[in-house]
Write an enzyme that holds these catalytic residues in place. Structure first.
Site, PDB file in Angstrom:
ATOM      1  N   THR A 121     -22.372 -12.103 -10.275  1.00  0.00           N
ATOM      2  CA  THR A 121     -23.066 -11.881  -9.010  1.00  0.00           C
ATOM      3  C   THR A 121     -22.319 -12.504  -7.826  1.00  0.00           C
ATOM      4  O   THR A 121     -21.588 -13.487  -8.005  1.00  0.00           O
ATOM      5  CB  THR A 121     -24.488 -12.495  -9.090  1.00  0.00           C
ATOM      6  OG1 THR A 121     -25.063 -12.547  -7.788  1.00  0.00           O
ATOM      7  CG2 THR A 121     -24.451 -13.922  -9.627  1.00  0.00           C
ATOM      8  N   ASP A 122     -22.549 -11.964  -6.647  1.00  0.00           N
ATOM      9  CA  ASP A 122     -21.961 -12.565  -5.437  1.00  0.00           C
ATOM     10  C   ASP A 122     -22.600 -13.909  -5.109  1.00  0.00           C
ATOM     11  O   ASP A 122     -22.069 -14.679  -4.305  1.00  0.00           O
ATOM     12  CB  ASP A 122     -22.078 -11.602  -4.238  1.00  0.00           C
ATOM     13  CG  ASP A 122     -23.508 -11.224  -3.863  1.00  0.00           C
ATOM     14  OD1 ASP A 122     -24.447 -11.648  -4.562  1.00  0.00           O
ATOM     15  OD2 ASP A 122     -23.691 -10.499  -2.867  1.00  0.00           O
ATOM     16  N   GLU A 123     -23.749 -14.209  -5.746  1.00  0.00           N
ATOM     17  CA  GLU A 123     -24.442 -15.455  -5.422  1.00  0.00           C
ATOM     18  C   GLU A 123     -23.672 -16.697  -5.857  1.00  0.00           C
ATOM     19  O   GLU A 123     -24.004 -17.808  -5.442  1.00  0.00           O
ATOM     20  CB  GLU A 123     -25.836 -15.464  -6.054  1.00  0.00           C
ATOM     21  CG  GLU A 123     -26.712 -14.377  -5.500  1.00  0.00           C
ATOM     22  CD  GLU A 123     -28.157 -14.513  -5.928  1.00  0.00           C
ATOM     23  OE1 GLU A 123     -28.569 -15.612  -6.322  1.00  0.00           O
ATOM     24  OE2 GLU A 123     -28.865 -13.505  -5.865  1.00  0.00           O
ATOM     25  N   TYR A 148     -30.275 -20.308 -10.944  1.00  0.00           N
ATOM     26  CA  TYR A 148     -29.739 -19.016 -11.400  1.00  0.00           C
ATOM     27  C   TYR A 148     -28.265 -18.877 -11.037  1.00  0.00           C
ATOM     28  O   TYR A 148     -27.409 -18.639 -11.895  1.00  0.00           O
ATOM     29  CB  TYR A 148     -30.539 -17.851 -10.789  1.00  0.00           C
ATOM     30  CG  TYR A 148     -29.798 -16.529 -10.864  1.00  0.00           C
ATOM     31  CD1 TYR A 148     -29.567 -15.910 -12.095  1.00  0.00           C
ATOM     32  CD2 TYR A 148     -29.300 -15.911  -9.702  1.00  0.00           C
ATOM     33  CE1 TYR A 148     -28.855 -14.714 -12.170  1.00  0.00           C
ATOM     34  CE2 TYR A 148     -28.597 -14.727  -9.770  1.00  0.00           C
ATOM     35  CZ  TYR A 148     -28.375 -14.127 -11.006  1.00  0.00           C
ATOM     36  OH  TYR A 148     -27.671 -12.949 -11.082  1.00  0.00           O
ATOM     37  N   LYS A 152     -24.822 -18.733 -13.403  1.00  0.00           N
ATOM     38  CA  LYS A 152     -23.881 -17.597 -13.394  1.00  0.00           C
ATOM     39  C   LYS A 152     -22.474 -18.086 -13.029  1.00  0.00           C
ATOM     40  O   LYS A 152     -21.478 -17.654 -13.605  1.00  0.00           O
ATOM     41  CB  LYS A 152     -24.330 -16.510 -12.411  1.00  0.00           C
ATOM     42  CG  LYS A 152     -25.596 -15.773 -12.794  1.00  0.00           C
ATOM     43  CD  LYS A 152     -25.471 -14.994 -14.094  1.00  0.00           C
ATOM     44  CE  LYS A 152     -24.557 -13.800 -13.977  1.00  0.00           C
ATOM     45  NZ  LYS A 152     -24.571 -12.975 -15.234  1.00  0.00           N
TER      46      LYS A 152
HETATM   47  P1  NAD Z   1     -32.576  -7.936 -15.891  1.00  0.00           P
HETATM   48  O1  NAD Z   1     -33.313  -9.220 -15.804  1.00  0.00           O
HETATM   49  O2  NAD Z   1     -33.233  -6.689 -15.433  1.00  0.00           O
HETATM   50  O3  NAD Z   1     -32.072  -7.687 -17.391  1.00  0.00           O
HETATM   51  C1  NAD Z   1     -31.546  -8.715 -18.192  1.00  0.00           C
HETATM   52  C2  NAD Z   1     -31.617  -8.258 -19.646  1.00  0.00           C
HETATM   53  O4  NAD Z   1     -31.025  -9.300 -20.460  1.00  0.00           O
HETATM   54  C3  NAD Z   1     -33.052  -8.050 -20.160  1.00  0.00           C
HETATM   55  O5  NAD Z   1     -33.153  -6.844 -20.869  1.00  0.00           O
HETATM   56  C4  NAD Z   1     -33.278  -9.248 -21.086  1.00  0.00           C
HETATM   57  O6  NAD Z   1     -34.162  -8.978 -22.165  1.00  0.00           O
HETATM   58  C5  NAD Z   1     -31.873  -9.519 -21.583  1.00  0.00           C
HETATM   59  N1  NAD Z   1     -31.701 -10.902 -22.048  1.00  0.00           N
HETATM   60  C6  NAD Z   1     -32.122 -12.031 -21.423  1.00  0.00           C
HETATM   61  N2  NAD Z   1     -31.814 -13.109 -22.174  1.00  0.00           N
HETATM   62  C7  NAD Z   1     -31.162 -12.650 -23.278  1.00  0.00           C
HETATM   63  C8  NAD Z   1     -30.581 -13.262 -24.405  1.00  0.00           C
HETATM   64  N3  NAD Z   1     -30.615 -14.607 -24.570  1.00  0.00           N
HETATM   65  N4  NAD Z   1     -29.996 -12.490 -25.359  1.00  0.00           N
HETATM   66  C9  NAD Z   1     -29.972 -11.131 -25.216  1.00  0.00           C
HETATM   67  N5  NAD Z   1     -30.514 -10.480 -24.156  1.00  0.00           N
HETATM   68  C10 NAD Z   1     -31.099 -11.231 -23.204  1.00  0.00           C
HETATM   69  O7  NAD Z   1     -31.216  -8.188 -15.077  1.00  0.00           O
HETATM   70  P2  NAD Z   1     -30.322  -7.177 -14.225  1.00  0.00           P
HETATM   71  O8  NAD Z   1     -30.810  -7.172 -12.834  1.00  0.00           O
HETATM   72  O9  NAD Z   1     -30.172  -5.904 -14.980  1.00  0.00           O
HETATM   73  O10 NAD Z   1     -28.940  -7.973 -14.236  1.00  0.00           O
HETATM   74  C11 NAD Z   1     -27.979  -7.747 -15.259  1.00  0.00           C
HETATM   75  C12 NAD Z   1     -26.763  -8.610 -14.987  1.00  0.00           C
HETATM   76  O11 NAD Z   1     -26.235  -8.292 -13.711  1.00  0.00           O
HETATM   77  C13 NAD Z   1     -27.066 -10.116 -14.945  1.00  0.00           C
HETATM   78  O12 NAD Z   1     -25.985 -10.794 -15.551  1.00  0.00           O
HETATM   79  C14 NAD Z   1     -27.127 -10.434 -13.468  1.00  0.00           C
HETATM   80  O13 NAD Z   1     -26.741 -11.780 -13.243  1.00  0.00           O
HETATM   81  C15 NAD Z   1     -26.115  -9.476 -12.924  1.00  0.00           C
HETATM   82  N6  NAD Z   1     -26.298  -9.041 -11.526  1.00  0.00           N
HETATM   83  C16 NAD Z   1     -27.485  -8.532 -11.110  1.00  0.00           C
HETATM   84  C17 NAD Z   1     -27.623  -8.082  -9.805  1.00  0.00           C
HETATM   85  C18 NAD Z   1     -28.918  -7.477  -9.306  1.00  0.00           C
HETATM   86  O14 NAD Z   1     -29.014  -7.179  -8.116  1.00  0.00           O
HETATM   87  N7  NAD Z   1     -29.903  -7.242 -10.150  1.00  0.00           N
HETATM   88  C19 NAD Z   1     -26.542  -8.166  -8.910  1.00  0.00           C
HETATM   89  C20 NAD Z   1     -25.338  -8.713  -9.374  1.00  0.00           C
HETATM   90  C21 NAD Z   1     -25.230  -9.133 -10.685  1.00  0.00           C
HETATM   91  O1  TDX Z   2     -41.439 -10.342  -2.446  1.00  0.00           O
HETATM   92  C1  TDX Z   2     -40.312 -10.680  -2.037  1.00  0.00           C
HETATM   93  N1  TDX Z   2     -40.097 -10.880  -0.710  1.00  0.00           N
HETATM   94  C2  TDX Z   2     -38.898 -11.250  -0.189  1.00  0.00           C
HETATM   95  O2  TDX Z   2     -38.754 -11.413   1.034  1.00  0.00           O
HETATM   96  C3  TDX Z   2     -39.196 -10.867  -2.953  1.00  0.00           C
HETATM   97  C4  TDX Z   2     -39.396 -10.664  -4.434  1.00  0.00           C
HETATM   98  C5  TDX Z   2     -37.983 -11.221  -2.415  1.00  0.00           C
HETATM   99  N2  TDX Z   2     -37.826 -11.401  -1.075  1.00  0.00           N
HETATM  100  C6  TDX Z   2     -36.490 -11.712  -0.532  1.00  0.00           C
HETATM  101  C7  TDX Z   2     -35.692 -12.793  -1.232  1.00  0.00           C
HETATM  102  C8  TDX Z   2     -34.274 -12.320  -1.015  1.00  0.00           C
HETATM  103  O3  TDX Z   2     -33.804 -12.711   0.265  1.00  0.00           O
HETATM  104  O4  TDX Z   2     -35.714 -10.510  -0.718  1.00  0.00           O
HETATM  105  C9  TDX Z   2     -34.366 -10.798  -1.037  1.00  0.00           C
HETATM  106  C10 TDX Z   2     -34.029 -10.188  -2.387  1.00  0.00           C
HETATM  107  O5  TDX Z   2     -34.743 -10.900  -3.376  1.00  0.00           O
HETATM  108  P1  TDX Z   2     -34.543 -10.620  -4.947  1.00  0.00           P
HETATM  109  O6  TDX Z   2     -34.842  -9.196  -5.254  1.00  0.00           O
HETATM  110  O7  TDX Z   2     -35.306 -11.686  -5.685  1.00  0.00           O
HETATM  111  O8  TDX Z   2     -32.963 -10.778  -5.105  1.00  0.00           O
HETATM  112  P2  TDX Z   2     -31.942 -11.999  -4.876  1.00  0.00           P
HETATM  113  O9  TDX Z   2     -32.600 -13.320  -4.988  1.00  0.00           O
HETATM  114  O10 TDX Z   2     -31.173 -11.686  -3.623  1.00  0.00           O
HETATM  115  O11 TDX Z   2     -30.986 -11.803  -6.172  1.00  0.00           O
HETATM  116  C11 TDX Z   2     -30.663 -10.488  -6.638  1.00  0.00           C
HETATM  117  O12 TDX Z   2     -29.354 -10.130  -6.273  1.00  0.00           O
HETATM  118  C12 TDX Z   2     -28.308 -10.840  -6.859  1.00  0.00           C
HETATM  119  C13 TDX Z   2     -30.788 -10.394  -8.155  1.00  0.00           C
HETATM  120  O13 TDX Z   2     -32.114 -10.752  -8.532  1.00  0.00           O
HETATM  121  C14 TDX Z   2     -29.783 -11.292  -8.835  1.00  0.00           C
HETATM  122  O14 TDX Z   2     -29.858 -11.123 -10.238  1.00  0.00           O
HETATM  123  C15 TDX Z   2     -28.423 -10.903  -8.356  1.00  0.00           C
HETATM  124  O15 TDX Z   2     -27.469 -11.792  -8.881  1.00  0.00           O
END
Ligand code: NAD
Ligand code: TDX
Length: 332
Positions: A121-123, A148, A152
């Site tokens: 992630t960019d975080e 988190y 990562k």
């Molecule tokens: P998600 O929470 O929707 O899915 C995560 C999955 O991993 C789930 O199906 C969960 O059951 C599984 N999991 C959790 N712990 C586990 C374990 N110990 N063993 C096996 N499986 C396990 O997450 P996502 O949003 O799909 O994110 C996927 C990846 O992408 C993560 O590594 C996250 O850090 C990264 N990422 C997410 C975003 C975003 O915006 N969602 C952005 C950048 C990077």
């Molecule tokens: O109800 C809400 N209201 C609100 O203002 C929620 C759930 C979030 N927010 C804000 C928090 C953040 O500034 O919106 C923004 C996005 O929130 P999230 O969806 O929780 O994402 P964020 O914390 O930015 O992280 C996401 O992007 C990077 C993913 O969850 C991570 O897994 C990924 O690494």
């Protein structure tokens, strides 16, 4: 044709990735997923069982990981605890899955010389000022804010160390905020869409000025496929589609697209340590690997996502009430 192990493939980005793999490649796909609260079996329904199987298991389980990695050519690691708010309430599973789980995968790919791609992630870079036009690049120092993002960041550093010390064949991608179908309703965009379907006003943390760099999940997964095919071993690639938008703007747009007044939202308690702004410079990925995002019009991507949640209530309805009950405990 090769055999790909997708960890976390029952979650949001992983499930979209598996669907894309089966649609656009000839590979056989195994998903290893612990099926935590974040997984949804329905995201993998109707897939061709001749080329796809789901194994319920934990990436921290040394024997299971060893067994599965030994029979695959490539591992793509999406498995993670992914929600910042949860990491503030209960950090332990983040350290366990994101750090220990990545370690177990690294040890197995090292043993069997299997190609590894790590999704991050960019975080990991921390946050940027609002009134600044700086963006994250591959050389920005790591400076994570939350449990988190720190877990990562640690997992990325483990991957880099295993490349340098043991010569494993690995790449890393650090992507910005994804949106699209199959995203858990705890996350910002699906939470607001499903709230509006339920007649509840969208909820903005703090003042709503925080900026996220939105990218459609299909564009992220196209980048991952490209990196697996053509990426240079040992490299980190940043993935982003120039989608910087304030949270307030996202909520206003969602309200308008769903037929409500743009100001019909409410402010709730802010997230402790809330990162201000993320922004990715993806020019290396574009220039070196020829990746071009397709969903550059955020409004139309958001409209399609709203339609998906409207048409797939069966997918999200069973998890909605419990998600909102959890938010109510923290005044959000
Ligand atoms: P998600 O929470 O929707 O899915 C995560 C999955 O991993 C789930 O199906 C969960 O059951 C599984 N999991 C959790 N712990 C586990 C374990 N110990 N063993 C096996 N499986 C396990 O997450 P996502 O949003 O799909 O994110 C996927 C990846 O992408 C993560 O590594 C996250 O850090 C990264 N990422 C997410 C975003 C975003 O915006 N969602 C952005 C950048 C990077
Ligand atoms: O109800 C809400 N209201 C609100 O203002 C929620 C759930 C979030 N927010 C804000 C928090 C953040 O500034 O919106 C923004 C996005 O929130 P999230 O969806 O929780 O994402 P964020 O914390 O930015 O992280 C996401 O992007 C990077 C993913 O969850 C991570 O897994 C990924 O690494």
């Amino acid at each position: 044709m090769s055999r790909i192990l997708v960890t976390g493939g029952a979650g949001f980005i992983g499930a979209n990735f598996v669907r894309r793999l089966l649609e656009t490649t000839e590979h056989d796909v195994t998903v290893l997923d612990a099926m935590t609260y974040a997984a949804n079996l329905a995201s993998l329904a109707d897939l061709d069982e001749r080329r796809f199987r789901l194994v319920k298991g934990d990436i921290c389980d040394t024997a299971e990981v060893d067994r599965l990695v030994s029979t695959h050519d490539t591992v793509v690691n999406f498995a993670a605890e992914s929600h910042n708010d949860n990491s503030l309430a209960q950090p332990r599973p983040f350290v366990q899955t994101n750090l220990v789980g990545t370690f177990e995968l690294l040890e197995a790919v090292r043993k069997y010389d299997v190609r590894f791609h790590h999704i991050s992630t960019d975080e990991v870079y921390g946050d940027l000022e609002l009134d600044d036009d700086a963006r994250f690049t591959e050389t920005t120092p790591y400076n994570p804010s939350s449990p988190y993002s720190a877990s990562k960041a640690g997992s990325d550093l483990l991957v880099r160390a295993w490349v340098r010390s043991f010569g494993i064949r690995a790449t890393i991608s650090n992507c910005s905020n994804n949106y699209g179908p199959y995203q858990h309703v705890e996350k910002f965009i699906p939470r607001q869409i499903t709230n509006l379907i339920d007649g509840v006003r969208p909820k903005l943390y703090g003042s709503g000025v925080n900026v996220r760099d939105w990218i459609h999940v299909d564009d992220h997964n196209d980048a991952v496929l490209r990196i697996i095919d053509r990426g240079e071993i040992g490299r980190t690639y940043l993935v982003g589609a120039d989608g910087e938008t304030s949270n307030k703007r996202v909520v206003e747009l969602t309200l308008q697209l769903m037929g409500h007044a743009a100001d019909d939202y409410e402010y709730v308690a802010d997230r402790p340590g809330h990162d201000l702004r993320y922004a990715i410079d993806a020019s290396v990925l574009r220039d070196e690997l020829g990746w071009i995002p397709r969903y550059v019009d955020f409004e139309s991507g958001l409209r399609t996502t709203i339609d998906w949640y409207r048409n797939n209530e069966n997918w999200w309805r069973p998890i909605k009430a419990a998600t909102e009950a959890k938010y109510a405990l923290s005044g959000q």
